[in-house]
Design a protein around this motif. Structure first.
Motif, short mmCIF file in Angstrom:
data_model
loop_
_atom_site.label_atom_id
_atom_site.label_comp_id
_atom_site.label_asym_id
_atom_site.label_seq_id
_atom_site.Cartn_x
_atom_site.Cartn_y
_atom_site.Cartn_z
N PRO A 184 0.84 -1.33 -0.09
CA PRO A 184 -0.05 -0.06 -0.03
C PRO A 184 0.92 1.35 0.06
CG PRO A 184 -0.92 -1.66 1.65
CD PRO A 184 0.30 -2.03 1.16
N PRO A 185 0.53 2.10 -0.87
CA PRO A 185 1.39 3.42 -0.93
C PRO A 185 1.49 4.10 0.22
CG PRO A 185 0.00 3.34 -2.92
CD PRO A 185 -0.44 2.29 -1.91
N GLU A 186 2.46 4.93 0.49
CA GLU A 186 2.43 5.67 1.90
C GLU A 186 2.90 7.15 1.48
OE1 GLU A 186 5.73 6.13 5.68
OE2 GLU A 186 6.00 4.65 4.23
N ALA A 187 2.08 8.02 2.15
CA ALA A 187 1.95 9.35 1.62
C ALA A 187 2.70 10.19 2.76
CB ALA A 187 0.70 9.88 1.49
N PHE A 188 3.32 11.02 2.43
CA PHE A 188 3.94 11.94 3.73
C PHE A 188 4.43 13.36 3.12
CE2 PHE A 188 7.00 8.77 2.18
CZ PHE A 188 8.00 9.42 1.68
N VAL A 189 4.77 14.27 3.88
CA VAL A 189 5.37 15.56 3.44
C VAL A 189 6.85 15.29 3.58
CG1 VAL A 189 5.38 18.18 3.91
CG2 VAL A 189 3.51 16.74 4.32
N ILE A 190 7.60 15.78 2.60
CA ILE A 190 8.99 15.66 2.41
C ILE A 190 9.76 17.21 2.06
CG2 ILE A 190 9.03 14.91 0.20
CD1 ILE A 190 11.36 13.13 0.70
N ASP A 191 10.77 17.34 2.85
CA ASP A 191 11.58 18.44 2.53
C ASP A 191 13.16 18.04 2.11
OD1 ASP A 191 13.09 20.68 2.52
OD2 ASP A 191 12.13 21.80 4.21
N PHE A 192 13.37 18.03 0.89
CA PHE A 192 14.40 17.54 0.54
C PHE A 192 15.88 18.19 1.15
CE2 PHE A 192 11.73 15.94 -2.91
CZ PHE A 192 11.91 14.72 -2.96
N ALA A 193 15.46 19.22 1.55
CA ALA A 193 16.99 19.94 2.27
C ALA A 193 17.10 19.53 3.78
CB ALA A 193 16.66 21.17 2.17
N GLN A 194 15.77 18.76 4.16
CA GLN A 194 16.02 18.58 5.79
C GLN A 194 15.90 16.84 5.96
OE1 GLN A 194 13.33 20.96 8.14
NE2 GLN A 194 14.41 22.67 7.06
N ASN A 195 14.67 16.34 5.53
CA ASN A 195 14.26 14.79 5.91
C ASN A 195 14.21 13.82 4.77
OD1 ASN A 195 12.00 16.01 4.96
ND2 ASN A 195 10.75 15.02 6.07
N ALA A 196 15.01 14.35 3.65
CA ALA A 196 14.70 13.28 2.68
C ALA A 196 15.48 12.15 3.04
CB ALA A 196 15.29 14.07 1.19
N GLU A 197 16.89 12.16 3.39
CA GLU A 197 17.62 10.98 3.83
C GLU A 197 16.98 9.91 4.86
OE1 GLU A 197 22.16 9.84 4.81
OE2 GLU A 197 21.49 11.88 4.92
N GLU A 198 16.18 10.55 5.44
CA GLU A 198 15.33 9.69 6.72
C GLU A 198 14.13 9.13 5.88
OE1 GLU A 198 12.84 10.26 10.67
OE2 GLU A 198 14.16 12.14 9.93
N MET A 199 13.70 9.84 5.14
CA MET A 199 12.30 9.34 4.57
C MET A 199 12.24 8.31 3.43
SD MET A 199 10.07 10.75 6.51
CE MET A 199 8.79 10.54 6.18
N ILE A 200 13.56 8.74 2.67
CA ILE A 200 13.75 7.84 1.68
C ILE A 200 15.02 7.59 1.23
CG2 ILE A 200 11.91 8.56 -0.09
CD1 ILE A 200 13.45 10.66 -1.11
#
Length: 377
Positions: free
Chosen positions: A160-176
């Motif tokens: 099942p796809p997972e939706a979230f808000v991402i800021d590539f300058a801050q939490n990208a490494e943690e999220m993806i």
């Protein structure tokens, strides 16, 4: 010698495509064309699904494929976006990311909840808006995966796809972290229009290794289809030649055929003995509702299977805005009248009706009527 490629030659050709020289790019122009075509067909199916969900005309077209480095993502996406993470668990091994602008998500979420899409944008997305876009993307990605499965001739399944808000300058490494490990990422940008409300982009981020896996699967399926078609054509051609060789020329004279072919006298056919069949009236199963139904002989095999029993007091329908107005003390009116029998469901199917009773300090239900199987259907 046959001009057809064997399976070993096809595999060798694919391996040669994968073994690019150090100076060659990770993704060639041909690979970009293949990825664009895959995205175009998949997103076309997804657009149809989204159109049905939103009751709006939706177009997702014109894919543009480019290569990005991990360090370039903050510059490419300077503001927070909404990401939908799709993980493939069967058929393909990889992950990709759908990226949408926050404003587009707010409009889609409002349309999902029955609104007009004419809204005032907020600073942050609510959990309700994220849930709405996650459900919309779940339907879209499901349709796209079905289309991809047909293209690649593979059975494909996703989490099942997972939706979230991402800021590539801050939490990208943690999220993806999957994209971080890939370093090089393929970006496929599509133009997305939804009625008169949205004229924007929906973007797909794919790790390079997963992108190559898609390209290889597409090319292998295309080569296999081509070889199969060529084999069919050659077989038909050879069969036609044999048929021509077997048939005498229409220009051969009767005297020539008589001279070259022995005379033929047909042998009389022997009469086959007539078969005798036993004919008897067909016996149909009785449909009398009063007739007692017997259990199958192997019913013991499933006697220990647990089933969920639910008692349903009643149902009603409310709009999202009415549900959001619920508070402690709110009263929900059901469609059933006081004193009406309640429905007894087994695994979601109504099998009986009953009345609510109290047993010591617990609620119970006394069965008053068993629903006939034919009436359940």
């Amino acid at each position: 010698m046959s001009d057809l490629l064997s399976q070993d030659e096809i595999d060798a050709l694919l391996r040669g495509m994968n073994q690019a020289s150090p100076s060659s790019p990770a993704i060639s122009d041909q690979d970009k064309d293949v990825l664009g075509e895959i995205g175009n067909i998949s997103m076309g199916t997804a657009a149809t699904t989204l159109s049905i969900l939103l009751n709006q005309k939706v177009n997702i077209t014109t894919p543009v494929v480019s290569i990005l480095k991990w360090d370039e993502l903050p510059k490419e996406f300077p503001v927070p976006y909404v990401a939908i993470k799709v993980v493939y668990k069967e058929g393909l091994d990889g992950v990709n990311l759908l990226i949408l602008k926050k404003e587009d998500v707010e409009i889609i979420a409002d349309l999902m909840m029955g609104g007009t899409g004419q809204i005032e944008f907020t600073d942050e997305l609510t959990e309700l808006q994220l849930s709405a876009i996650q459900e919309a993307m779940n339907q879209m990605v499901g349709s796209a995966s079905t289309s991809l499965s047909s293209m690649l001739n593979l059975k494909i399944d996703i989490n099942p796809p997972e939706a979230f808000v991402i800021d590539f300058a801050q939490n990208a490494e943690e999220m993806i972290p999957e994209l971080k490990r890939a370093d090089e990422i393929v970006k496929v940008a599509f133009r997305m229009t939804i009625g008169d409300l949205i004229d924007s982009q929906i973007m797909q981020l794919i790790p390079v290794d997963f992108a190559k896996q898609l390209v290889d699967a597409m090319l292998k399926n295309a080569l296999g289809t081509s070889v199969q078609a060529e084999t069919t054509v050659q077989t038909q051609h050879e069969s036609g030649k044999e048929e021509v060789l077997r048939q005498p020329s229409s220009q051969t004279s009767k005297s020539q055929r008589t001279a070259s072919q022995p005379s033929y006298t047909p042998t009389p056919k022997k009469e086959q003995p007539q078969q005798v069949y036993n004919v008897s009236p067909v016996q149909f199963e009785s449909f009398d509702e009063e007739e007692e139904r017997r259990y199958p002989e192997n019913i013991e095999l499933i006697l220990d299977v647990p089933l969920e029993i639910t008692v349903e007091l009643g149902r009603t329908q409310k709009l999202v805005r009415e549900i959001l107005e619920f508070s402690t003390g709110s009263i929900i009116e059901l469609e059933k009248l006081a004193g009406e029998p309640v429905d007894i469901l087994v695994n979601g199917k109504v099998i009986a009706k009953g009345e609510v009773v109290v047993i010591d300090e617990n609620f119970g239900v006394r069965i008053t009527d068993i629903v006939n199987p034919s009436n359940r259907l």
